[in-house]
Design an enzyme around this catalytic site. Structure first.
Site, PDB file in Angstrom:
ATOM      1  N   ASP A  37       3.155  -1.838  -2.468  1.00  0.00           N
ATOM      2  CA  ASP A  37       3.665  -1.890  -3.734  1.00  0.00           C
ATOM      3  C   ASP A  37       4.266  -0.356  -3.992  1.00  0.00           C
ATOM      4  O   ASP A  37       4.111   0.431  -3.442  1.00  0.00           O
ATOM      5  CB  ASP A  37       2.353  -1.909  -4.676  1.00  0.00           C
ATOM      6  CG  ASP A  37       1.727  -3.203  -4.629  1.00  0.00           C
ATOM      7  OD1 ASP A  37       2.440  -4.385  -4.152  1.00  0.00           O
ATOM      8  OD2 ASP A  37       1.038  -3.485  -5.658  1.00  0.00           O
ATOM      9  N   HIS A 185       0.085   0.973  -0.543  1.00  0.00           N
ATOM     10  CA  HIS A 185       1.267   1.819  -1.221  1.00  0.00           C
ATOM     11  C   HIS A 185       2.288   2.290  -0.490  1.00  0.00           C
ATOM     12  O   HIS A 185       1.705   3.349   0.165  1.00  0.00           O
ATOM     13  CB  HIS A 185       0.685   2.574  -2.612  1.00  0.00           C
ATOM     14  CG  HIS A 185       0.017   1.585  -3.330  1.00  0.00           C
ATOM     15  ND1 HIS A 185      -1.270   1.041  -3.177  1.00  0.00           N
ATOM     16  CD2 HIS A 185       0.463   1.175  -4.568  1.00  0.00           C
ATOM     17  CE1 HIS A 185      -1.487   0.345  -4.413  1.00  0.00           C
ATOM     18  NE2 HIS A 185      -0.628   0.513  -5.214  1.00  0.00           N
TER      19      HIS A 185
END
Length: 229
Positions: A37, A185
């Site tokens: 993400d 991430h």
């Protein structure tokens, strides 16, 4: 305050309550999805791609539109290497705080950024993961109305608070099962460690017999299981 111990509990509560979202794949399979993400990022994403290439693994990236516009060449690299691409909103704002008009604009503006960088049509990029995992039934109803697919998670090792590479790796290894959807991430928060994390994590998961697939493959497995039922 760290919430890592709570995520498995939250997952067990929310997953059966919102079955139309993609939380995981086939629990009886060894297929798992590695997802990232908050990117693309000019420093953190390319090292991730290099490691994925070295193992011939396809992952899934949920992008912020503002980051795509800042680093279109990085976005293009992700697409050219065959990874799956989804939406995370234009900026990292919790979707329930946005009006329906602003939410729709956030998603469509991100799709436009991806089209400009990667030449992917909007209908090719319709998987949405809400920032922070925050959503309401109303959010999901809007996604369905606008023909988006809601993608959630089953393993969230809270890498964005940078508890240490070994801690993140152990959190994933202690929770992984067939069909797991792992969230890491490659953005501003957590991206500093992500390449080192997957460099350690991937070979250990492969050794345990897991196969890495994209979110799209998990959807197809979910649809196949629903047809059988």
């Amino acid at each position: 305050m760290h919430f890592a111990p709570l995520f498995p509990i939250i997952y067990r509560i929310l997953q059966p309550s919102f079955p139309n979202c993609l939380w995981h794949g086939d629990l009886n399979s060894k297929a798992i999805a590695l997802t990232f993400d908050d990117g693309p990022h000019p420093q953190y994403t390319l090292p991730v791609l290099a490691i994925l290439d070295s193992y011939n693994i396809k992952a899934s990236f949920f992008w912020l539109g503002v980051c795509v516009n800042r680093s279109p060449h990085i976005a293009q690299e992700v697409k050219n290497r065959g990874h799956w691409i989804g939406l995370h909103g234009y900026e990292h704002l919790s979707f329930p705080t946005l009006s329906p008009t602003d939410l729709k604009l956030s998603l469509e503006t991100t799709q436009a950024a991806i089209y400009n960088a990667c030449d992917l049509q909007p209908e090719q990029v319709r998987d949405v993961r809400p920032p922070n995992g925050f959503f309401t039934p109303g959010t999901l109803k809007l996604f369905h109305q606008w023909n988006y697919r809601s993608v959630m998670w089953s393993i969230v090792p809270e890498d964005w608070v940078r508890p240490g590479v070994s801690v993140v790796v152990q959190r994933v290894l202690s929770q992984v099962t067939g069909g797991s959807q792992i969230v890491l991430h490659d953005g501003v928060c957590g991206g500093q460690d992500v390449a080192e994390i997957i460099k350690i994590l991937i070979p250990q998961l492969l050794q345990q017999g897991y196969e890495f697939v994209t979110v799209d493959k998990l959807w197809k497995m979910k649809e196949g299981a629903n047809r059988k039922n």
